[in-house]
Design an enzyme around this catalytic site. Sequence first.
Site, short mmCIF file in Angstrom:
data_model
loop_
_atom_site.label_atom_id
_atom_site.label_comp_id
_atom_site.label_asym_id
_atom_site.label_seq_id
_atom_site.Cartn_x
_atom_site.Cartn_y
_atom_site.Cartn_z
N GLU A 185 45.60 68.78 57.74
CA GLU A 185 46.88 68.13 58.07
C GLU A 185 47.52 67.64 56.77
OE1 GLU A 185 46.23 64.70 60.52
OE2 GLU A 185 48.36 64.22 60.70
N TYR A 192 61.48 61.98 50.82
CA TYR A 192 60.81 63.29 50.87
C TYR A 192 61.07 64.16 49.65
CZ TYR A 192 60.16 61.87 55.70
OH TYR A 192 59.80 61.18 56.82
N ARG A 215 53.97 53.31 55.10
CA ARG A 215 55.23 53.29 55.86
C ARG A 215 55.06 52.47 57.15
NH1 ARG A 215 57.81 59.11 56.06
NH2 ARG A 215 59.57 57.80 56.66
N ARG A 233 68.57 65.66 53.32
CA ARG A 233 68.74 64.23 53.65
C ARG A 233 67.52 63.46 53.13
NH1 ARG A 233 72.66 66.14 55.71
NH2 ARG A 233 73.51 66.08 57.82
N ASN A 272 51.83 70.53 58.85
CA ASN A 272 52.55 69.26 58.74
C ASN A 272 53.23 69.08 60.10
OD1 ASN A 272 54.20 67.08 58.41
ND2 ASN A 272 54.98 67.70 56.40
N PRO A 279 58.94 69.12 63.58
CA PRO A 279 60.37 68.83 63.74
C PRO A 279 61.02 68.16 62.54
CG PRO A 279 59.02 67.31 65.01
CD PRO A 279 58.10 68.37 64.52
N ASN A 280 62.25 68.59 62.31
CA ASN A 280 63.14 68.05 61.28
C ASN A 280 62.79 68.46 59.85
OD1 ASN A 280 64.93 66.54 63.05
ND2 ASN A 280 63.18 65.22 63.43
N HIS A 313 50.93 65.50 55.11
CA HIS A 313 52.18 64.73 55.17
C HIS A 313 52.64 64.53 53.74
CE1 HIS A 313 51.83 63.85 59.44
NE2 HIS A 313 50.54 63.70 59.20
N ALA A 341 56.70 64.32 63.07
CA ALA A 341 56.57 63.22 64.04
C ALA A 341 55.63 63.56 65.19
CB ALA A 341 57.95 62.85 64.58
O1 CA2 Z 1 55.63 62.78 55.24
C1 CA2 Z 1 55.68 63.73 56.02
O2 CA2 Z 1 55.51 64.90 55.66
C2 CA2 Z 1 56.00 63.46 57.50
O3 CA2 Z 1 55.22 64.36 58.28
C3 CA2 Z 1 57.47 63.78 57.68
C4 CA2 Z 1 57.99 63.46 59.08
C5 CA2 Z 1 57.59 62.06 59.52
O4 CA2 Z 1 57.95 61.85 60.87
C6 CA2 Z 1 56.11 61.79 59.35
O5 CA2 Z 1 55.84 60.46 59.70
C7 CA2 Z 1 55.67 62.04 57.92
C8 CA2 Z 1 59.50 63.58 59.13
C9 CA2 Z 1 59.98 64.97 58.85
C10 CA2 Z 1 61.47 64.94 58.78
O6 CA2 Z 1 61.86 65.25 57.48
C11 CA2 Z 1 63.14 65.02 57.10
C12 CA2 Z 1 63.47 65.42 55.83
C13 CA2 Z 1 64.73 65.21 55.37
C14 CA2 Z 1 65.67 64.61 56.18
C15 CA2 Z 1 65.34 64.21 57.45
C16 CA2 Z 1 64.07 64.43 57.92
#
Ligand code: CA2
Length: 149
Positions: free
Chosen positions: A100, A25, A109, A20, A76, A12-13, A102, A79
Amino acid sequence: MKRPLIVVLNGPNLNMLGLRQPEIYGEATLDDVEQLCLQAAERLDVTIDFRQTNGEGELVSWVQECRGRASGIVINPAAYGHTSVALLDALLAVELPVIEVHMSNIHRREAFRHHTYVSQAARGVICGLGIRGYAHALQAVADMIEDEG
Ligand code: CA2
């Protein structure tokens, strides 16, 4: 000979990547990540199927569909890695090599990101290397497929 299929799943996301929070990221978009994976796949002589979903159930179904179809999984879980026992169960049931990924270093974090259920089904975990982590993950899965026939 037919190239092995590695399925690259994104949770997700991740469709928001590059749009964003570039301070966490980076500026690459999910399309850029797919291009990077396609280039790595060419080098490694494997085929990839690259997907993203915001739905936990859809992610679980996609993992189930890998059985008998794919030779390995890069995921990946975003969340859902931190929350989803359903995703863990699907990954354990599919009995394929899983890496996996990230992009961020989840251990630097918030505490709730330090644990992931998915790690229990993964042969390895790559975090903190940005989008290049996906290329390393593909290399690792391709090596496992080759070593294990
Ligand atoms: O670091 C990663 O790749 C994560 O899997 C990214 C997830 C986060 O919940 C994990 O803890 C670590 C979040 C993905 C959402 O990505 C966004 C990117 C840009 C704007 C908003 C969200």
